[in-house]
Motif scaffolding. Structure first.
Motif, PDB file in Angstrom:
ATOM      1  N   GLY A  51       0.772  -1.156   0.025  1.00 46.92           N
ATOM      2  CA  GLY A  51      -0.111  -0.128   0.041  1.00 46.92           C
ATOM      3  C   GLY A  51       0.879   1.223  -0.017  1.00 46.92           C
ATOM      4  N   ILE A  52       1.887   1.174   0.753  1.00 45.77           N
ATOM      5  CA  ILE A  52       2.891   2.266   0.666  1.00 45.77           C
ATOM      6  C   ILE A  52       3.255   2.655  -0.381  1.00 45.77           C
ATOM      7  N   VAL A  53       3.971   1.420  -1.310  1.00 45.70           N
ATOM      8  CA  VAL A  53       4.489   1.663  -2.497  1.00 45.70           C
ATOM      9  C   VAL A  53       3.458   2.277  -3.575  1.00 45.70           C
ATOM     10  N   SER A  54       2.664   1.404  -3.387  1.00 47.78           N
ATOM     11  CA  SER A  54       1.461   1.686  -4.720  1.00 47.78           C
ATOM     12  C   SER A  54       0.759   2.968  -4.592  1.00 47.78           C
ATOM     13  N   ALA A  55       0.817   3.633  -3.318  1.00 47.57           N
ATOM     14  CA  ALA A  55       0.114   4.832  -3.172  1.00 47.57           C
ATOM     15  C   ALA A  55       0.477   5.964  -4.387  1.00 47.57           C
ATOM     16  N   PHE A  56       1.706   5.819  -4.361  1.00 50.18           N
ATOM     17  CA  PHE A  56       2.513   6.904  -5.360  1.00 50.18           C
ATOM     18  C   PHE A  56       1.829   6.626  -6.775  1.00 50.18           C
ATOM     19  N   SER A  57       1.855   5.201  -7.260  1.00 52.69           N
ATOM     20  CA  SER A  57       1.415   5.018  -8.474  1.00 52.69           C
ATOM     21  C   SER A  57      -0.188   5.449  -8.548  1.00 52.69           C
ATOM     22  N   ALA A  58      -0.746   5.353  -7.631  1.00 55.26           N
ATOM     23  CA  ALA A  58      -2.340   5.774  -7.395  1.00 55.26           C
ATOM     24  C   ALA A  58      -2.365   7.068  -7.707  1.00 55.26           C
ATOM     25  N   GLY A  59      -1.782   7.953  -7.071  1.00 55.19           N
ATOM     26  CA  GLY A  59      -1.787   9.178  -7.289  1.00 55.19           C
ATOM     27  C   GLY A  59      -1.100   9.719  -8.684  1.00 55.19           C
ATOM     28  N   ALA A  60      -0.311   9.191  -9.096  1.00 55.97           N
ATOM     29  CA  ALA A  60       0.303   9.380 -10.578  1.00 55.97           C
ATOM     30  C   ALA A  60      -0.957   8.934 -11.669  1.00 55.97           C
ATOM     31  N   SER A 395      -1.865  11.351 -21.610  1.00 53.54           N
ATOM     32  CA  SER A 395      -2.350  11.211 -20.209  1.00 53.54           C
ATOM     33  C   SER A 395      -2.893   9.935 -20.211  1.00 53.54           C
ATOM     34  N   ILE A 396      -3.684   9.434 -21.017  1.00 55.28           N
ATOM     35  CA  ILE A 396      -4.250   8.007 -20.962  1.00 55.28           C
ATOM     36  C   ILE A 396      -3.074   6.822 -20.893  1.00 55.28           C
ATOM     37  N   SER A 397      -2.173   7.070 -21.846  1.00 56.37           N
ATOM     38  CA  SER A 397      -1.184   6.284 -21.699  1.00 56.37           C
ATOM     39  C   SER A 397      -0.394   6.174 -20.429  1.00 56.37           C
ATOM     40  N   VAL A 398       0.017   7.312 -19.918  1.00 55.26           N
ATOM     41  CA  VAL A 398       0.775   7.367 -18.456  1.00 55.26           C
ATOM     42  C   VAL A 398      -0.101   6.798 -17.490  1.00 55.26           C
ATOM     43  N   ALA A 399      -1.270   7.209 -17.419  1.00 54.72           N
ATOM     44  CA  ALA A 399      -2.243   6.602 -16.457  1.00 54.72           C
ATOM     45  C   ALA A 399      -2.136   5.112 -16.559  1.00 54.72           C
ATOM     46  N   ASN A 400      -2.287   4.458 -17.670  1.00 54.89           N
ATOM     47  CA  ASN A 400      -2.230   2.998 -17.590  1.00 54.89           C
ATOM     48  C   ASN A 400      -0.945   2.359 -17.185  1.00 54.89           C
ATOM     49  N   ASN A 401       0.171   3.192 -17.378  1.00 56.47           N
ATOM     50  CA  ASN A 401       1.628   2.966 -16.716  1.00 56.47           C
ATOM     51  C   ASN A 401       1.313   2.767 -15.398  1.00 56.47           C
ATOM     52  N   ASN A 402       0.763   3.865 -14.742  1.00 56.78           N
ATOM     53  CA  ASN A 402       0.767   3.803 -13.234  1.00 56.78           C
ATOM     54  C   ASN A 402      -0.351   2.829 -12.484  1.00 56.78           C
ATOM     55  N   ILE A 403      -1.464   2.529 -13.422  1.00 55.88           N
ATOM     56  CA  ILE A 403      -2.330   1.448 -13.126  1.00 55.88           C
ATOM     57  C   ILE A 403      -1.705   0.235 -13.070  1.00 55.88           C
ATOM     58  N   ALA A 404      -1.078  -0.220 -14.170  1.00 49.05           N
ATOM     59  CA  ALA A 404      -0.340  -1.531 -14.209  1.00 49.05           C
ATOM     60  C   ALA A 404       0.880  -1.473 -13.033  1.00 49.05           C
ATOM     61  N   GLY A 405       1.595  -0.145 -12.875  1.00 54.02           N
ATOM     62  CA  GLY A 405       2.369  -0.226 -11.651  1.00 54.02           C
ATOM     63  C   GLY A 405       1.748  -0.523 -10.309  1.00 54.02           C
ATOM     64  N   ILE A 406       0.623  -0.021 -10.073  1.00 61.42           N
ATOM     65  CA  ILE A 406      -0.034  -0.349  -8.971  1.00 61.42           C
ATOM     66  C   ILE A 406      -0.399  -1.798  -8.605  1.00 61.42           C
TER      67      ILE A 406
END
Length: 482
Positions: A51-60, A395-406
């Protein structure tokens, strides 16, 4: 078409924005194994760590859409400025965290700003760079990320070995804001994207920016660049800027967005968020002490920077598709060997030194493969998009990067705790699938102008002819040189 030192300098300065992502990756990787951090937060569970790590990706994920709302409406430079301010606020909260909830909130806010910054940078870089060096300039984003990872791991090692108490982790988290504060200052000197200026009807300013960026190429090059931009944007004026819903109604737009999002998922499924975020933890699983794990993590960051510089130097000559295919297979092969070695050696009471060295080496070879995929995952989506959907599409592309990162960041600590390095077989399979997708689905986009890219995706390429503009351009150029 020669090298533009001015464009390189502007994109390099803007690449300070990429440090926000790299610093987070490097800092949190070192922080998670610091004894004082573990003690302060009462030995957080794998789920809490996830949760600590993935919070960053959630915000991103949310922050990435700031590129469309802010960078499209107010300009690319304002996208950098506002994103940087948000990152500073988030870093301050992280450094002052008194409980896990406050730490997660700080990382969420930091991610909001970093998501916007990492979405604006590839758009800005692609719009400033000539086609012949767009890969190298776009690659500066990955250089910024890897430089920051190296600096962060060095800071983590220094504080972990020379200090005790909360300063071990609070100081590194606070230091994340320094390069972003520098970015705030730099934004007052960066030129706006000439394509954004032309789209907003500020053509005289656009000519001055193009002349500043490409003066060494000569007046003919500046004129041709402006005419091509203007012709394409004039053609697009016949169609209103598509809404979020409307960008899915045109086949060529859907294809670009699909490929961009697919690329982001495939990049994340190489296993990079597992390796980078939990590198120090992984080295601990191999039996290394905290100090040695931090040192190996530092070396991992140093090699990552060197590998990135290597790929930046050859990416425009090699081409996008061959680079993606080769690097994905290399990353997959390295993780396959590492997973097999871990099954052979970690069942023994005493692991031979050469066995440990081989496993560590596989992580570094994996990084050689990944940094190429990672660099192109930032570059290709921005260069594939036509101007009128570039910010939205990126924006959509980077959002998907972060969703996958989460997904990867949340699952990895639990999976590593449960099945150890057998988890890497998932990434090996994903890397093989990725190579197949790159071969059959992705077009070659290297060395094409952003306007010529339309032809690749089935749109009409616009001839750069605007009657009566040549004399006016010469007049503006003469004024800007005066």
């Amino acid at each position: 078409m020669g090298f533009s030192y001015a464009a390189f300098g502007c994109v390099a300065a803007a690449a300070l924005s990429a440090l926000s992502l790299g610093l987070d990756v490097g800092m949190i990787s070192s922080t998670l194994v610091q004894p004082s951090f573990i003690a302060y937060f009462n030995e957080p569970s794998p789920a809490q760590i996830g949760g600590i790590v993935s919070a960053f990706s959630a915000g991103a994920t949310v922050g990435a859409f700031g590129c469309a709302f802010i960078a499209d409406r107010f300009g690319r430079i304002q996208g950098f400025f506002t994103g940087a301010i948000v990152v500073v606020l988030g870093c301050a909260l992280q450094a002052g965290a008194v409980n896990v909830g406050m730490l997660i909130a700080g990382r969420l806010i930091t991610g909001l700003g970093a998501g916007q910054l990492t979405a604006v940078l590839p758009v800005y870089a692609s719009e400033l760079a000539p086609a012949s060096i767009r890969g190298a300039l776009g690659g500066l984003q990955m250089v910024g990320i890897e430089t920051a990872i190296f600096l962060a791991t060095a800071i983590g090692y220094a504080f972990g070995t020379h200090y005790t108490g909360d300063i071990q982790w609070r100081a590194p988290l606070a230091l994340q804001m320094l390069p972003v504060l520098l970015l705030v200052a730099v934004t007052f000197f960066l030129p706006e994207s000439p394509r954004w200026l032309v789209q907003r009807g500020r053509e005289e300013q656009a000519i001055k920016v193009l002349n500043r960026l490409h003066r060494s190429q000569g007046a003919d090059f500046v004129q041709a660049e402006f005419l091509e931009i203007k012709a394409q944007l004039d053609a697009e004026k016949h169609h209103e800027e598509p809404s979020w819903k409307e960008i899915w109604t045109r086949k060529s737009y859907r294809k670009r967005i699909f490929l961009s999002c697919l690329l982001q998922w495939l990049a994340q499924l190489t296993g990079i968020n597992c390796i980078q975020y939990y590198a120090s933890t992984i080295f601990s699983l191999l039996g290394f002490s905290t100090t040695t794990s931090l040192a190996l993590n530092l070396l991992y960051g140093a090699f990552g920077l060197l590998f990135t510089l290597f790929w930046v130097g050859i990416i425009d000559r090699l081409g996008r598709r061959p680079a993606l295919i080769f690097s994905s297979l290399l990353a997959g092969a390295a993780l396959l060997i590492q997973a097999v070695l871990s099954q052979v050696y970690l069942t023994k009471d005493v692991v031979p030194v050469n066995g440990l060295r081989a496993q560590v080496a596989m992580f570094y070879i994996f990084n050689l493969g990944f940094v190429c995929v990672g660099m192109l995952a930032w570059l290709i989506p921005a260069e594939m998009m036509p101007y009128n959907i570039r910010a939205k599409g990126t924006s959509i592309s980077v959002a998907n990067n972060n969703i996958a990162g989460i997904v990867v960041a949340q699952v990895s600590p639990i999976a590593l705790s449960a099945i150890s390095f057998k988890f890497f077989y998932v990434f090996v399979a994903a890397d093989i699938v990725a190579a197949v997708c790159y071969f059959f689905l992705f077009p070659e986009t290297s060395r094409l102008t952003l306007e010529q890219m339309n032809q690749v995706f089935g749109d009409m390429e616009i001839e750069p002819k605007v009657k009566g503009t040549e004399v006016w351009i010469d007049s503006v150029e003469n004024k800007s040189m005066a």
